[in-house]
Design a protein around this motif. Structure first.
Motif, PDB file in Angstrom:
ATOM      1  N   GLY A 102       0.816  -1.205   0.000  1.00 25.68           N
ATOM      2  CA  GLY A 102       0.000   0.000   0.000  1.00 25.68           C
ATOM      3  C   GLY A 102       0.845   1.248   0.000  1.00 25.68           C
ATOM      4  N   GLY A 103       0.713   2.034   1.041  1.00 26.53           N
ATOM      5  CA  GLY A 103       1.423   3.310   1.096  1.00 26.53           C
ATOM      6  C   GLY A 103       2.710   3.264   1.874  1.00 26.53           C
ATOM      7  N   SER A 104       3.410   2.127   1.861  1.00 26.27           N
ATOM      8  CA  SER A 104       4.690   2.071   2.555  1.00 26.27           C
ATOM      9  C   SER A 104       5.626   1.099   1.861  1.00 26.27           C
ATOM     10  CB  SER A 104       4.496   1.640   4.018  1.00 26.27           C
ATOM     11  OG  SER A 104       4.121   0.278   4.096  1.00 26.27           O
ATOM     12  N   VAL A 105       6.896   1.191   2.192  1.00 22.43           N
ATOM     13  CA  VAL A 105       7.893   0.261   1.670  1.00 22.43           C
ATOM     14  C   VAL A 105       8.891  -0.050   2.771  1.00 22.43           C
ATOM     15  CG1 VAL A 105       9.358   2.129   0.765  1.00 22.43           C
ATOM     16  CG2 VAL A 105       9.600  -0.194  -0.152  1.00 22.43           C
ATOM     17  N   LYS A 106       9.251  -1.327   2.909  1.00 18.96           N
ATOM     18  CA  LYS A 106      10.269  -1.760   3.855  1.00 18.96           C
ATOM     19  C   LYS A 106      11.519  -2.107   3.072  1.00 18.96           C
ATOM     20  CE  LYS A 106      11.115  -5.004   7.656  1.00 18.96           C
ATOM     21  NZ  LYS A 106      10.565  -6.162   8.419  1.00 18.96           N
ATOM     22  N   VAL A 107      12.641  -1.484   3.434  1.00 17.03           N
ATOM     23  CA  VAL A 107      13.877  -1.608   2.674  1.00 17.03           C
ATOM     24  C   VAL A 107      15.000  -2.072   3.597  1.00 17.03           C
ATOM     25  CG1 VAL A 107      15.456  -0.417   1.105  1.00 17.03           C
ATOM     26  CG2 VAL A 107      13.102   0.363   1.301  1.00 17.03           C
ATOM     27  N   ARG A 108      15.802  -3.009   3.104  1.00 14.37           N
ATOM     28  CA  ARG A 108      16.943  -3.475   3.895  1.00 14.37           C
ATOM     29  C   ARG A 108      17.970  -2.358   4.076  1.00 14.37           C
ATOM     30  NH1 ARG A 108      17.954  -9.538   1.291  1.00 14.37           N
ATOM     31  NH2 ARG A 108      16.203 -10.552   2.359  1.00 14.37           N
ATOM     32  N   ALA A 109      18.666  -2.425   5.206  1.00 18.20           N
ATOM     33  CA  ALA A 109      19.529  -1.320   5.614  1.00 18.20           C
ATOM     34  C   ALA A 109      20.698  -1.071   4.679  1.00 18.20           C
ATOM     35  CB  ALA A 109      20.063  -1.580   7.025  1.00 18.20           C
ATOM     36  N   GLY A 110      21.198  -2.103   3.995  1.00 17.83           N
ATOM     37  CA  GLY A 110      22.349  -1.918   3.120  1.00 17.83           C
ATOM     38  C   GLY A 110      22.025  -1.367   1.751  1.00 17.83           C
ATOM     39  N   THR A 111      20.756  -1.114   1.480  1.00 26.24           N
ATOM     40  CA  THR A 111      20.333  -0.567   0.185  1.00 26.24           C
ATOM     41  C   THR A 111      20.846   0.857   0.012  1.00 26.24           C
ATOM     42  OG1 THR A 111      18.305  -1.882   0.348  1.00 26.24           O
ATOM     43  CG2 THR A 111      18.332  -0.108  -1.287  1.00 26.24           C
ATOM     44  N   VAL A 112      21.385   1.160  -1.141  1.00 21.22           N
ATOM     45  CA  VAL A 112      21.814   2.526  -1.440  1.00 21.22           C
ATOM     46  C   VAL A 112      20.587   3.436  -1.428  1.00 21.22           C
ATOM     47  CG1 VAL A 112      22.840   4.026  -3.195  1.00 21.22           C
ATOM     48  CG2 VAL A 112      23.788   1.742  -2.785  1.00 21.22           C
ATOM     49  N   VAL A 113      20.697   4.552  -0.744  1.00 17.47           N
ATOM     50  CA  VAL A 113      19.556   5.462  -0.579  1.00 17.47           C
ATOM     51  C   VAL A 113      18.956   5.846  -1.927  1.00 17.47           C
ATOM     52  CG1 VAL A 113      18.873   7.774   0.168  1.00 17.47           C
ATOM     53  CG2 VAL A 113      20.331   6.384   1.632  1.00 17.47           C
TER      54      VAL A 113
END
Length: 332
Positions: free
Chosen positions: A119-130
């Motif tokens: 929906g209106g959010s995304v969960k991203v792993r910490a090592g992902t380039v911003v």
């Protein structure tokens, strides 16, 4: 996740020395389905945007789904054996000492992607380039992260620092953070506005590892999202963030000073000030650049001299935004 036991009983007999760090890490790797890289005496200059820094005694970059288990195990062993451990993101706000970093450097950049779009959010792993996270959201027509476009570093680093630019900060869109806590448990920490401040997060005061972050998004016209992103990237380019190796802003801005730190430094005529291969950028007072042969010591000395000159002239105490890590007592 339970507290990880010793991987092998005889590991506890080790005293911390640089010669057995690799043995310890390999033993843990064998028990945690490790994939990735580990190397002794890895130059930190290869892992920081300033392109300076001596060797890490042991650099470890777990990759993929082994990351949480391996990290929990190696954190437990490091604590038990008194081994220093430093958590590295994209190295975008960092100056590593010329003498290097003792112990283990845990590189998180292998723990990337894995975005969960709900929906209106995304969960991203910490090592992902911003910037990759911003781009992925834009491609799906989701806005909210545009202010981070063009920012170097990782998602974990941005959350840890509560990165701020263009009048917005990470905590404005952060819903929560998944961490390995002090007991090596995977814990979800909801974002509470009162826990964050300018360039500060609650994780700076805790001995934890950020695993992932969930961000609040909003549906926007694709053209509007893209226009804002490109404007920020162009602004960073025009400010010279990418001309030379650097870490962007050296000092934090403080509204009590009445003007941006870069302007304060400019008005004192300090632009272009140089120590060795480090220079206050000729075009911006709050950026230090590596002109090609800077050492970490050059950068630190220039940071200290700029702060001292401002303090002497105006009584203003500048707070560095960049972080100095490693074995400085042997830096010379």
């Amino acid at each position: 996740m339970p507290l990880p036991p010793p991987v092998f009983a005889d590991i506890l007999r080790y005293m911390y020395t640089s010669t057995n760090l690799l043995d310890i890490a390999k033993a843990i790797a064998a028990e945690t389905a490790f994939s990735g890289e580990m190397r002794c005496n890895e130059p930190m200059a290869s892992h920081t945007t300033f392109k300076v820094g001596g060797p890490a005694e042991l650099w470890v970059r777990p990759q993929g789904d082994c990351f949480p288990g391996f990290v929990a195990a190696i954190l437990g062993q490091a604590r038990a054996l008194g081994i220093p451990l430093f958590v590295l993101g994209g190295g975008a706000n960092l100056v590593a000492a010329d003498a290097g970093i003792r112990g283990i450097v845990l590189d998180t950049t292998g723990w990337s992607g894995g975005a969960g779009w709900e929906g209106g959010s995304v969960k991203v792993r910490a090592g992902t380039v911003v910037d990759e996270a911003v781009e992925a959201a834009a491609e799906r027509g989701w806005g909210g992260l545009e202010f981070l476009a063009g920012m170097p570093g990782t998602v974990g680093g941005a959350v840890w620092m509560n990165a701020r630019c263009y009048e917005k900060q990470v905590s404005d869109v952060l819903m929560g953070t998944e961490i390995l806590d002090e007991n090596f448990q995977r814990v979800w920490v909801p974002c509470k506005a009162g826990d964050f401040a300018y360039k500060r997060s609650p994780f700076q005061k805790r001995d934890v590892v950020i695993l992932a972050a969930e961000f609040r998004l909003e549906k926007r016209a694709a053209a509007d999202i893209r226009q804002e992103m490109e404007a920020h990237r162009q602004d960073r380019k025009e400010k010279g963030h990418y001309r030379y190796p650097s870490a962007g802003s050296v000092f934090k801005n403080n509204r009590e000073f009445g003007k941006p730190t870069g302007k304060i430094i400019d008005e004192l005529g300090l632009r272009g000030l140089r120590i060795g291969g480090a220079q206050l950028a000729p075009w911006h007072g709050n950026i230090i650049i590596n002109t090609g042969n800077a050492t970490a010591a050059d950068i630190r000395k220039l940071t200290e001299q700029a702060a001292r000159r401002v303090k002497d002239a105006l009584g203003i105490a500048l707070e560095p935004e960049i972080i100095f890590v490693g074995n400085w007592e042997e830096n010379g």
